[in-house]
Design a protein around this motif. Structure first.
Motif, PDB file in Angstrom:
ATOM      1  N   GLN A 244       0.791  -1.226   0.000  1.00  0.00           N
ATOM      2  CA  GLN A 244       0.000   0.000   0.000  1.00  0.00           C
ATOM      3  C   GLN A 244       0.827   1.281   0.000  1.00  0.00           C
ATOM      4  O   GLN A 244       0.355   2.335   0.410  1.00  0.00           O
ATOM      5  CB  GLN A 244      -0.954  -0.012   1.205  1.00  0.00           C
ATOM      6  CG  GLN A 244      -2.069  -1.046   1.028  1.00  0.00           C
ATOM      7  CD  GLN A 244      -2.861  -1.301   2.293  1.00  0.00           C
ATOM      8  OE1 GLN A 244      -3.025  -2.446   2.708  1.00  0.00           O
ATOM      9  NE2 GLN A 244      -3.361  -0.249   2.907  1.00  0.00           N
ATOM     10  N   VAL A 245       2.042   1.176  -0.468  1.00  0.00           N
ATOM     11  CA  VAL A 245       2.867   2.371  -0.642  1.00  0.00           C
ATOM     12  C   VAL A 245       3.197   2.473  -2.127  1.00  0.00           C
ATOM     13  O   VAL A 245       3.660   1.498  -2.727  1.00  0.00           O
ATOM     14  CB  VAL A 245       4.162   2.302   0.203  1.00  0.00           C
ATOM     15  CG1 VAL A 245       5.048   3.515  -0.057  1.00  0.00           C
ATOM     16  CG2 VAL A 245       3.824   2.196   1.695  1.00  0.00           C
ATOM     17  N   ILE A 246       2.913   3.617  -2.723  1.00  0.00           N
ATOM     18  CA  ILE A 246       3.132   3.768  -4.166  1.00  0.00           C
ATOM     19  C   ILE A 246       4.006   4.974  -4.480  1.00  0.00           C
ATOM     20  O   ILE A 246       3.992   5.969  -3.765  1.00  0.00           O
ATOM     21  CB  ILE A 246       1.796   3.831  -4.954  1.00  0.00           C
ATOM     22  CG1 ILE A 246       0.987   5.065  -4.579  1.00  0.00           C
ATOM     23  CG2 ILE A 246       0.972   2.568  -4.742  1.00  0.00           C
ATOM     24  CD1 ILE A 246      -0.239   5.265  -5.449  1.00  0.00           C
ATOM     25  N   PHE A 247       4.713   4.848  -5.570  1.00  0.00           N
ATOM     26  CA  PHE A 247       5.657   5.881  -5.983  1.00  0.00           C
ATOM     27  C   PHE A 247       4.943   7.062  -6.629  1.00  0.00           C
ATOM     28  O   PHE A 247       4.020   6.888  -7.424  1.00  0.00           O
ATOM     29  CB  PHE A 247       6.664   5.273  -6.970  1.00  0.00           C
ATOM     30  CG  PHE A 247       7.727   6.237  -7.398  1.00  0.00           C
ATOM     31  CD1 PHE A 247       8.738   6.604  -6.527  1.00  0.00           C
ATOM     32  CD2 PHE A 247       7.717   6.782  -8.673  1.00  0.00           C
ATOM     33  CE1 PHE A 247       9.717   7.506  -6.915  1.00  0.00           C
ATOM     34  CE2 PHE A 247       8.693   7.680  -9.074  1.00  0.00           C
ATOM     35  CZ  PHE A 247       9.704   8.039  -8.192  1.00  0.00           C
ATOM     36  N   GLY A 248       5.394   8.266  -6.278  1.00  0.00           N
ATOM     37  CA  GLY A 248       4.871   9.482  -6.894  1.00  0.00           C
ATOM     38  C   GLY A 248       5.882  10.590  -6.668  1.00  0.00           C
ATOM     39  O   GLY A 248       6.753  10.464  -5.798  1.00  0.00           O
ATOM     40  N   THR A 249       5.791  11.665  -7.432  1.00  0.00           N
ATOM     41  CA  THR A 249       6.856  12.688  -7.340  1.00  0.00           C
ATOM     42  C   THR A 249       6.383  14.135  -7.165  1.00  0.00           C
ATOM     43  O   THR A 249       7.096  14.944  -6.602  1.00  0.00           O
ATOM     44  CB  THR A 249       7.730  12.670  -8.606  1.00  0.00           C
ATOM     45  OG1 THR A 249       6.941  13.074  -9.722  1.00  0.00           O
ATOM     46  CG2 THR A 249       8.341  11.303  -8.845  1.00  0.00           C
ATOM     47  N   ASP A 250       5.226  14.483  -7.699  1.00  0.00           N
ATOM     48  CA  ASP A 250       4.784  15.882  -7.775  1.00  0.00           C
ATOM     49  C   ASP A 250       5.559  16.661  -8.836  1.00  0.00           C
ATOM     50  O   ASP A 250       5.659  17.881  -8.760  1.00  0.00           O
ATOM     51  CB  ASP A 250       4.882  16.607  -6.422  1.00  0.00           C
ATOM     52  CG  ASP A 250       3.701  17.544  -6.200  1.00  0.00           C
ATOM     53  OD1 ASP A 250       2.792  17.595  -7.055  1.00  0.00           O
ATOM     54  OD2 ASP A 250       3.684  18.241  -5.162  1.00  0.00           O
ATOM     55  N   TYR A 251       6.073  15.968  -9.852  1.00  0.00           N
ATOM     56  CA  TYR A 251       6.677  16.645 -11.000  1.00  0.00           C
ATOM     57  C   TYR A 251       5.634  17.593 -11.603  1.00  0.00           C
ATOM     58  O   TYR A 251       4.473  17.228 -11.665  1.00  0.00           O
ATOM     59  CB  TYR A 251       7.118  15.600 -12.037  1.00  0.00           C
ATOM     60  CG  TYR A 251       7.498  16.197 -13.357  1.00  0.00           C
ATOM     61  CD1 TYR A 251       8.806  16.606 -13.595  1.00  0.00           C
ATOM     62  CD2 TYR A 251       6.537  16.398 -14.352  1.00  0.00           C
ATOM     63  CE1 TYR A 251       9.153  17.202 -14.794  1.00  0.00           C
ATOM     64  CE2 TYR A 251       6.877  17.000 -15.552  1.00  0.00           C
ATOM     65  CZ  TYR A 251       8.180  17.400 -15.767  1.00  0.00           C
ATOM     66  OH  TYR A 251       8.522  17.989 -16.946  1.00  0.00           O
ATOM     67  N   PRO A 252       5.956  18.785 -12.074  1.00  0.00           N
ATOM     68  CA  PRO A 252       7.287  19.385 -12.201  1.00  0.00           C
ATOM     69  C   PRO A 252       7.723  20.219 -10.999  1.00  0.00           C
ATOM     70  O   PRO A 252       8.792  20.826 -11.054  1.00  0.00           O
ATOM     71  CB  PRO A 252       7.120  20.291 -13.432  1.00  0.00           C
ATOM     72  CG  PRO A 252       5.699  20.736 -13.384  1.00  0.00           C
ATOM     73  CD  PRO A 252       4.924  19.603 -12.761  1.00  0.00           C
ATOM     74  N   MET A 253       6.909  20.245  -9.929  1.00  0.00           N
ATOM     75  CA  MET A 253       7.321  20.979  -8.730  1.00  0.00           C
ATOM     76  C   MET A 253       8.510  20.293  -8.085  1.00  0.00           C
ATOM     77  O   MET A 253       9.356  20.948  -7.474  1.00  0.00           O
ATOM     78  CB  MET A 253       6.164  21.024  -7.738  1.00  0.00           C
ATOM     79  CG  MET A 253       5.070  21.956  -8.167  1.00  0.00           C
ATOM     80  SD  MET A 253       4.795  23.167  -6.924  1.00  0.00           S
ATOM     81  CE  MET A 253       3.866  22.175  -5.775  1.00  0.00           C
ATOM     82  N   CYS A 254       8.535  18.968  -8.160  1.00  0.00           N
ATOM     83  CA  CYS A 254       9.613  18.194  -7.543  1.00  0.00           C
ATOM     84  C   CYS A 254      10.313  17.363  -8.611  1.00  0.00           C
ATOM     85  O   CYS A 254       9.747  17.078  -9.655  1.00  0.00           O
ATOM     86  CB  CYS A 254       9.057  17.257  -6.479  1.00  0.00           C
ATOM     87  SG  CYS A 254       8.245  18.116  -5.128  1.00  0.00           S
ATOM     88  N   LYS A 255      11.518  16.961  -8.291  1.00  0.00           N
ATOM     89  CA  LYS A 255      12.316  16.206  -9.259  1.00  0.00           C
ATOM     90  C   LYS A 255      11.993  14.716  -9.211  1.00  0.00           C
ATOM     91  O   LYS A 255      11.963  14.106  -8.151  1.00  0.00           O
ATOM     92  CB  LYS A 255      13.798  16.391  -8.953  1.00  0.00           C
ATOM     93  CG  LYS A 255      14.303  17.785  -9.251  1.00  0.00           C
ATOM     94  CD  LYS A 255      15.846  17.785  -9.230  1.00  0.00           C
ATOM     95  CE  LYS A 255      16.390  19.186  -9.393  1.00  0.00           C
ATOM     96  NZ  LYS A 255      16.811  19.777  -8.101  1.00  0.00           N
ATOM     97  N   ILE A 256      11.811  14.141 -10.383  1.00  0.00           N
ATOM     98  CA  ILE A 256      11.542  12.704 -10.460  1.00  0.00           C
ATOM     99  C   ILE A 256      12.761  11.928  -9.942  1.00  0.00           C
ATOM    100  O   ILE A 256      12.633  11.011  -9.137  1.00  0.00           O
ATOM    101  CB  ILE A 256      11.205  12.289 -11.910  1.00  0.00           C
ATOM    102  CG1 ILE A 256       9.879  12.946 -12.356  1.00  0.00           C
ATOM    103  CG2 ILE A 256      11.120  10.765 -12.033  1.00  0.00           C
ATOM    104  CD1 ILE A 256       9.464  12.666 -13.782  1.00  0.00           C
TER     105      ILE A 256
END
Ligand code: ZN
Length: 268
Positions: A221-233
């Motif tokens: 139940q943990v998934i990858f995400g970044t908030d690109y383009p505010m944050c760096k992938i």
């Protein structure tokens, strides 16, 4: 293989001069970082030419089989009146989940106007995502997305898949503790490798410690995400890679858990 479950199409950050260019840039970034699929979260601000709202995003990604969308209802402006619209979008396969923005907007997750959405999402097995954490422009607003209210939602709708993004930074330990015993809560990692987030949340070691505890409790139940383009992938990929986890656990975080949660097509 990597799925980024939290990106935006916006021209606020970076050099993109149009949303089409922002999309091209996203695809380029994905390729560079071996991200095979991404979920775009349209902003709940409508008619802002600098960020894609849902209708704009739907037309922009037409024909791109590796890009998906979440919906984001306008709770303040339209209350519960858009339930049918979002239900239809989900059934037609145009959205994979629904994102709520308490703290961008002044309402609590348990607000009455949200409940009809939760009802339908639970019935149709649509995940709901809650924006959490500090708003650098207005710290007062984070009271609206305190995870204690998200726990209330998850308890009231015990079959609803409830996703917390941004880990209620900077109070990540508090967020871990208060959600610990609620099994239908998921975590999506956008922002957790961001410099400002790390600095204010107790540093990278603290973040790693909290993430490892979370993954030990809920490996599926943990998934990858970044908030690109505010944050760096790339910094988010590095963070997950740096965790002391088995390859199997990392695969789950990078792709398998998101495929199951959002019912995405399997990667080859
Ligand atoms: Zn975001």
């Amino acid at each position: 293989m990597i799925i980024d479950s939290h990106v935006h199409l916006s021209i606020y950050e970076g050099q993109a001069i149009s949303l089409q260019k922002a999309l091209d840039k996203l695809l380029e970034e994905m390729k560079k970082n071996n991200v095979e699929q991404a979920i775009i979260i349209p902003d709940n601000i409508e008619n802002d030419p600098k960020i894609a709202d849902l209708d704009t995003a739907i037309s922009l990604i037409k024909g791109k089989s590796n890009l998906f969308l979440l919906g984001s209802p306008q709770i303040i402006q339209r209350g519960s009146s858009e339930v049918e619209k979002y239900k239809k979008l989900f059934v037609e396969g145009k959205i994979k989940g629904i994102k709520f923005f308490p703290g961008h907007d002044p309402y609590y997750p348990i607000d009455e106007r949200c409940l009809p959405y939760f009802e339908i999402c639970q019935n149709l097995n649509i995940p709901v995502v809650f924006h959490t954490g500090e708003n650098s422009n207005n710290p007062e607003l984070s009271k609206y997305n305190d995870p204690k209210y998200i726990v209330e939602v998850a308890k009231k709708y015990s079959n609803l898949k409830v996703v917390i993004t941004h880990y209620y930074w900077p109070k990540i330990e508090y967020c871990y503790e208060i959600t610990k015993n609620t099994p239908n809560i998921y975590f999506e990692l956008a922002g957790t490798a961001d410099e400002e987030v790390l600095e204010k949340s107790g540093g990278i070691e603290k973040m790693k410690e909290v993430l490892l505890k979370t993954i030990a409790d809920r490996p599926d139940q943990v998934i990858f995400g970044t908030d690109y383009p505010m944050c760096k992938i790339e910094s988010h990929i590095e963070l997950v890679k740096s965790l002391n986890l088995s390859q199997d656990e990392k695969n789950k975080i990078f792709s398998t858990n998101a495929i199951k949660l959002y019912k995405l097509p399997k990667l080859l």
